[in-house]
Write an enzyme that holds these catalytic residues in place. Structure first.
Site, PDB file in Angstrom:
ATOM      1  N   GLU A 141     -12.036   0.988  -0.337  1.00  0.00           N
ATOM      2  CA  GLU A 141     -12.250   0.455   1.021  1.00  0.00           C
ATOM      3  C   GLU A 141     -12.710   1.577   1.957  1.00  0.00           C
ATOM      4  O   GLU A 141     -12.062   1.876   2.978  1.00  0.00           O
ATOM      5  CB  GLU A 141     -10.987  -0.255   1.527  1.00  0.00           C
ATOM      6  CG  GLU A 141     -10.630  -1.442   0.650  1.00  0.00           C
ATOM      7  CD  GLU A 141      -9.639  -2.447   1.240  1.00  0.00           C
ATOM      8  OE1 GLU A 141      -9.013  -2.149   2.269  1.00  0.00           O
ATOM      9  OE2 GLU A 141      -9.499  -3.541   0.649  1.00  0.00           O
ATOM     10  N   GLU A 167      -9.923  -6.239  -6.035  1.00  0.00           N
ATOM     11  CA  GLU A 167      -8.744  -6.726  -5.301  1.00  0.00           C
ATOM     12  C   GLU A 167      -9.021  -8.163  -4.889  1.00  0.00           C
ATOM     13  O   GLU A 167      -9.997  -8.435  -4.178  1.00  0.00           O
ATOM     14  CB  GLU A 167      -8.451  -5.886  -4.048  1.00  0.00           C
ATOM     15  CG  GLU A 167      -7.884  -4.515  -4.384  1.00  0.00           C
ATOM     16  CD  GLU A 167      -7.424  -3.723  -3.163  1.00  0.00           C
ATOM     17  OE1 GLU A 167      -7.004  -4.350  -2.157  1.00  0.00           O
ATOM     18  OE2 GLU A 167      -7.493  -2.493  -3.215  1.00  0.00           O
TER      19      GLU A 167
HETATM   20  O1  AHR Z   1      -3.496  -4.608  -1.953  1.00  0.00           O
HETATM   21  C1  AHR Z   1      -3.017  -4.125  -0.741  1.00  0.00           C
HETATM   22  C2  AHR Z   1      -4.075  -3.371   0.046  1.00  0.00           C
HETATM   23  O2  AHR Z   1      -5.107  -4.219   0.397  1.00  0.00           O
HETATM   24  C3  AHR Z   1      -4.770  -2.240  -0.674  1.00  0.00           C
HETATM   25  O3  AHR Z   1      -4.040  -1.061  -0.625  1.00  0.00           O
HETATM   26  C4  AHR Z   1      -6.052  -2.104   0.091  1.00  0.00           C
HETATM   27  O4  AHR Z   1      -7.098  -1.613  -0.696  1.00  0.00           O
HETATM   28  C5  AHR Z   1      -6.303  -3.501   0.613  1.00  0.00           C
HETATM   29  O5  AHR Z   1      -6.613  -3.514   1.943  1.00  0.00           O
END
Ligand code: AHR
Length: 519
Positions: A200, A323
């Site tokens: 991110e 994610e």
């Molecule tokens: O999964 C939780 C968080 O969500 C992670 O650390 C981040 O990459 C995302 O914003």
């Protein structure tokens, strides 16, 4: 289409005999066509990947309890959790973050545990004692047979730290770092399969603009030295949800050095990050909004993939949805277990839809990592001290493991709509794949919480006569598994699928997932 004229009465009787007939849908058969004669891309097993971040009880208490724990363990890893993860054939694990990764110094997590530094976990609160570090992660992956995916610290790290970490893990010779690894207890190098160059980077990874990140990516990529014949797949930090401009810029400036680019997307039931909604107490409006969120993944992938096509029409570069999942409010009483949430039948339906979508885009989506593996967000497993419970999402991964490395088969669905208020979505979702042994697997998901469906499945290009199935459903949309009642939502044998006149008729209960094995 003559094959469709089957005996609807018989099909409805089948539904009635299972006690799921409903006025609203009686007589409206859903038609699913599986194009077994038009095989598509292979469904990479890595689509079933997991994400484990150093936060809350994701690692400590969830996976790692230490060798001296009274909780049964294998060299410090919870035995119950290891066994459960092996059973769903976890193909790859991403670690150590997440936002945590861009503040992580890998050297903190090697050497004697009692001498490792204790740091603040600046991303998620609390302290990090570093007892779970590189050796513990790489050995865990080996123990459960998963590939390894490291998130590299780009936000506060350096290319030198990255290169040295890779050398520490993979060097076979007599370098100082290889010697250090041996002194720390690991003789042979490990296999490092994937690295993510930052996480991110538009946000917690360093608030970068895509132009700047593309150059940073190129710099880091230059210093990734993989051992001979053991390539390390390099994944660029990709977009937040629908930010296709990020994908466009990074692909245009660094595409030739990228093996895959990531995409992150979370479903927030209320759509409001400051009040995301409860994991267990929700109404049909939030059931619908959550499933709409899951369905949105299709459009997201299509849009990012179209942008990637501009620079990579041959689809050399993969999309790694590293994610994804439902993010609700933290469970009341969870204390310092950051991002701990329960997991209901809604999570199961949502996961099944999302996996179906990944299958449909298997030509581009080469990996996905649900957030997260244990005790965090849409987890497979929840633990509380010595207790463990498998979630409804776990059971979807269990049912769907037959799709790992199968060849995707295109599927059309017609005739089902689920309406709530002014909103409507497809009522039935489906996917299909053929495994190496030639067995065709078809999954059907009924999104409607009230109505069963009669689904007529036509299998183009396939002569089949036998079918076996499993069903995942529960009495309520909000049904969950708890430590005291762990079997509320779990698969059962399914006998609601029958062949007749070349058509498979399936009595699909409301709010359910059915996976069929067809021979
Ligand atoms: O999964 C939780 C968080 O969500 C992670 O650390 C981040 O990459 C995302 O914003």
């Amino acid at each position: 289409m003559a094959g469709w004229k089957i005996n609807l009465v018989a099909a409805l009787l089948l539904i009635s005999s299972q006690g799921h007939a409903s006025q609203g849908h009686a007589g409206t058969a859903v038609r699913v066509t599986v194009h077994a004669d038009q095989p598509g891309a292979v469904i990479h097993r890595e689509i079933y990947g997991q994400f484990a971040e150093q936060l809350g009880r994701g690692i400590y208490g969830g996976i790692w309890v230490g060798e001296d724990s009274s909780i049964p363990n294998i060299r410090g890893y919870r035995k119950d959790v290891v066994d459960a993860l092996k059973a769903i054939k976890v193909p790859v694990i991403r670690w150590p973050g997440g936002c945590f990764a861009d503040q992580y110094d890998w050297h903190d997590g090697v050497g004697p545990r009692d001498q490792r530094p204790v740091r603040l976990n600046a991303s998620w609160g609390g302290q990090e004692n570093n007892h779970f570090g590189t050796h513990e992660f790489m050995d865990l992956a080996e123990l459960i047979g998963a590939k390894t995916y490291l998130s590299i610290n780009v936000g506060t790290g350096s290319p030198r730290e990255m290169s040295q970490w890779i050398e520490y893990i993979t060097a076979d010779g007599d370098t100082s770092l290889a010697r250090e690894r041996r002194a720390n207890g690991r003789d042979r190098p490990w296999r490092l399969d994937y690295i993510g160059i930052g996480n991110e980077m538009w946000g917690c990874g360093g608030s970068m603009r895509p132009q700047f990140y593309a150059d940073v990516y190129r710099q880091y990529a230059t210093f990734v030295h993989a051992p001979e014949h053991k390539p390390i797949i390099k994944i660029a930090s990709g977009a937040n949800a629908d930010d296709v401009a990020w994908t466009d810029t990074v692909m245009s400036l660094a595409g030739s050095q990228i093996d895959a680019i990531s995409l992150h997307n979370y479903t927030i039931p209320t759509g409001d990050w400051s009040h995301k909604g409860s994991a267990t107490h929700f109404d049909e409006a939030q059931w619908m909004s959550t499933l709409q969120g899951a369905l949105h993944m299709d459009e997201l992938i299509a849009r990012h993939s179209a942008v990637m096509d501009k620079y990579d029409p041959s689809k050399r570069v993969g999309l790694a949805v590293d994610e994804w999942g439902i993010w609700t409010d933290q469970e009341p009483g969870a204390g310092d277990a950051a991002l701990f949430q329960q997991n209901s039948l809604r999570d199961a339906i949502s996961a099944a839809i999302t996996l179906d979508i990944f299958h449909a885009h298997a030509d581009r989506v080469r990996m996905a990592n649900i957030a997260q593996m244990v005790n965090v967000l849409q987890a497979m497993i929840l633990t509380d001290k010595a207790k463990m419970v498998l979630t409804p999402t776990y059971y979807v991964f269990d049912l769907y493991k037959v799709f790992q490395d199968a060849t995707s088969l295109p599927v059309d669905v017609q005739g089902a709509t689920y309406r709530y208020g002014a909103v409507s979505v497809p009522g039935v979702h489906a996917t299909a794949g053929r495994d190496a042994a030639g067995v065709v697997h078809v999954a059907l998901v009924n999104l409607d919480p009230h109505h069963a469906d009669t689904v007529q499945v036509r299998l183009d290009g396939l002569r089949a006569s036998s079918v076996q199935g499993k069903l995942l459903t529960a009495p309520q949309m909000t049904s969950i598994n708890t430590f005291d009642q762990p079997h509320e939502v779990q698969p059962t044998a399914f006998d609601g699928a029958k062949f007749g006149a070349g058509i498979l008729t399936v009595a699909l209960p409301s709010k359910s997932v059915v996976v069929l094995d067809i021979r």
